[in-house]
Design a protein around this motif. Structure first.
Motif, short mmCIF file in Angstrom:
data_model
loop_
_atom_site.label_atom_id
_atom_site.label_comp_id
_atom_site.label_asym_id
_atom_site.label_seq_id
_atom_site.Cartn_x
_atom_site.Cartn_y
_atom_site.Cartn_z
N UNK A 57 0.82 -1.21 0.00
CA UNK A 57 0.00 0.00 0.00
C UNK A 57 0.86 1.27 0.00
N UNK A 58 0.31 2.31 -0.59
CA UNK A 58 0.90 3.63 -0.56
C UNK A 58 0.52 4.22 0.79
N UNK A 59 1.45 4.84 1.48
CA UNK A 59 1.13 5.46 2.76
C UNK A 59 0.40 6.77 2.48
N UNK A 60 -0.91 6.70 2.42
CA UNK A 60 -1.74 7.83 2.02
C UNK A 60 -1.55 9.03 2.93
N UNK A 61 -1.48 8.80 4.23
CA UNK A 61 -1.33 9.91 5.17
C UNK A 61 0.01 10.61 5.00
N UNK A 91 3.03 16.29 0.84
CA UNK A 91 2.95 16.97 -0.45
C UNK A 91 1.67 17.75 -0.72
N UNK A 92 0.52 17.26 -0.30
CA UNK A 92 -0.72 17.89 -0.76
C UNK A 92 -1.68 18.32 0.35
N UNK A 93 -1.36 18.04 1.59
CA UNK A 93 -2.23 18.41 2.69
C UNK A 93 -2.16 19.89 3.01
N UNK A 94 -3.13 20.36 3.78
CA UNK A 94 -3.18 21.78 4.14
C UNK A 94 -1.92 22.21 4.90
N UNK A 95 -1.30 21.31 5.63
CA UNK A 95 -0.11 21.65 6.41
C UNK A 95 1.21 21.35 5.71
N UNK A 96 1.16 20.94 4.46
CA UNK A 96 2.38 20.61 3.71
C UNK A 96 3.18 21.88 3.41
N UNK A 97 4.45 21.70 3.14
CA UNK A 97 5.33 22.81 2.80
C UNK A 97 4.77 23.56 1.59
N UNK A 98 4.76 24.88 1.65
CA UNK A 98 4.18 25.69 0.58
C UNK A 98 4.83 25.43 -0.77
N UNK A 99 6.13 25.14 -0.80
CA UNK A 99 6.77 24.87 -2.09
C UNK A 99 6.19 23.61 -2.74
N UNK A 100 5.79 22.64 -1.91
CA UNK A 100 5.16 21.43 -2.46
C UNK A 100 3.74 21.72 -2.91
N UNK A 101 2.97 22.41 -2.08
CA UNK A 101 1.56 22.64 -2.44
C UNK A 101 1.43 23.57 -3.65
N UNK A 102 2.33 24.54 -3.78
CA UNK A 102 2.28 25.41 -4.96
C UNK A 102 2.52 24.61 -6.23
N UNK A 135 -11.80 9.98 10.16
CA UNK A 135 -10.35 9.92 9.90
C UNK A 135 -9.99 10.00 8.42
N UNK A 136 -10.93 10.48 7.60
CA UNK A 136 -10.68 10.63 6.16
C UNK A 136 -9.74 11.81 5.90
N UNK A 137 -9.06 11.78 4.77
CA UNK A 137 -8.22 12.91 4.38
C UNK A 137 -9.11 14.12 4.12
N UNK A 138 -8.66 15.29 4.53
CA UNK A 138 -9.44 16.52 4.39
C UNK A 138 -8.95 17.30 3.18
N UNK A 139 -9.77 17.37 2.15
CA UNK A 139 -9.42 18.08 0.93
C UNK A 139 -10.09 19.45 0.85
N UNK A 140 -10.56 19.97 1.98
CA UNK A 140 -11.26 21.26 1.95
C UNK A 140 -10.36 22.39 1.48
N UNK A 141 -9.07 22.32 1.78
CA UNK A 141 -8.15 23.36 1.31
C UNK A 141 -8.06 23.36 -0.22
N UNK A 142 -8.16 22.19 -0.82
CA UNK A 142 -8.15 22.11 -2.29
C UNK A 142 -9.47 22.64 -2.86
#
Length: 120
Positions: free
Chosen positions: A13-17, A23-34, A102-109
């Motif tokens: 399995x891919x470690x989704x969390x 890379x893509x969560x609301x708390x990820x480094x801005x350089x990654x999210x940009x 405990x689902x991933x939160x994509x509200x920031x996207x």
């Protein structure tokens, strides 16, 4: 290099969390999210808004259980089918679909899409 050390994502399995947090969560480094979140969503939105990208069915095959790139497409495709690498990815997406705690939160996207559409 010992080939037994490689992961085979169709079996393992891919470690989704970790993927989300890094890379893509609301708390990820801005350089990654940009680069990995905002830029692709901006390009996709631009294509659908121009009319060059439309249809009734969209088939997506992404690495890991990510859906952010599909958010700008939801209004433009009647049917979106997501193909996943393994059962773990399906379970992670199912949690999001069922709005489990405990689902991933994509509200920031979703907020990024709203801003691209000119909404708040």
């Amino acid at each position: 290099m010992d080939p037994s050390s490689h992961k085979f994502y169709h079996k393992d399995h891919v470690d989704a969390n970790k993927l989300y947090d890094t890379y893509t969560g609301a708390g990820a480094d801005k350089k990654h999210t940009d680069e990995l979140l905002f830029f692709p969503m901006k390009l996709i939105f631009s294509e659908v808004k121009s009319g060059r990208l439309r249809g009734s069915t969209l088939i997506d095959h992404s690495v890991g259980p990510v859906i952010f790139h599909l958010l700008p497409l939801c209004k433009y495709f009647k049917d979106i089918t997501i193909l996943e690498l393994n059962e773990h990815c399906v379970k992670v997406l199912q949690k999001w679909l069922n709005k489990e705690e405990d689902a991933l939160d994509w509200s920031h996207a979703a907020k990024i899409v709203a801003e691209l559409e000119g909404n708040r």
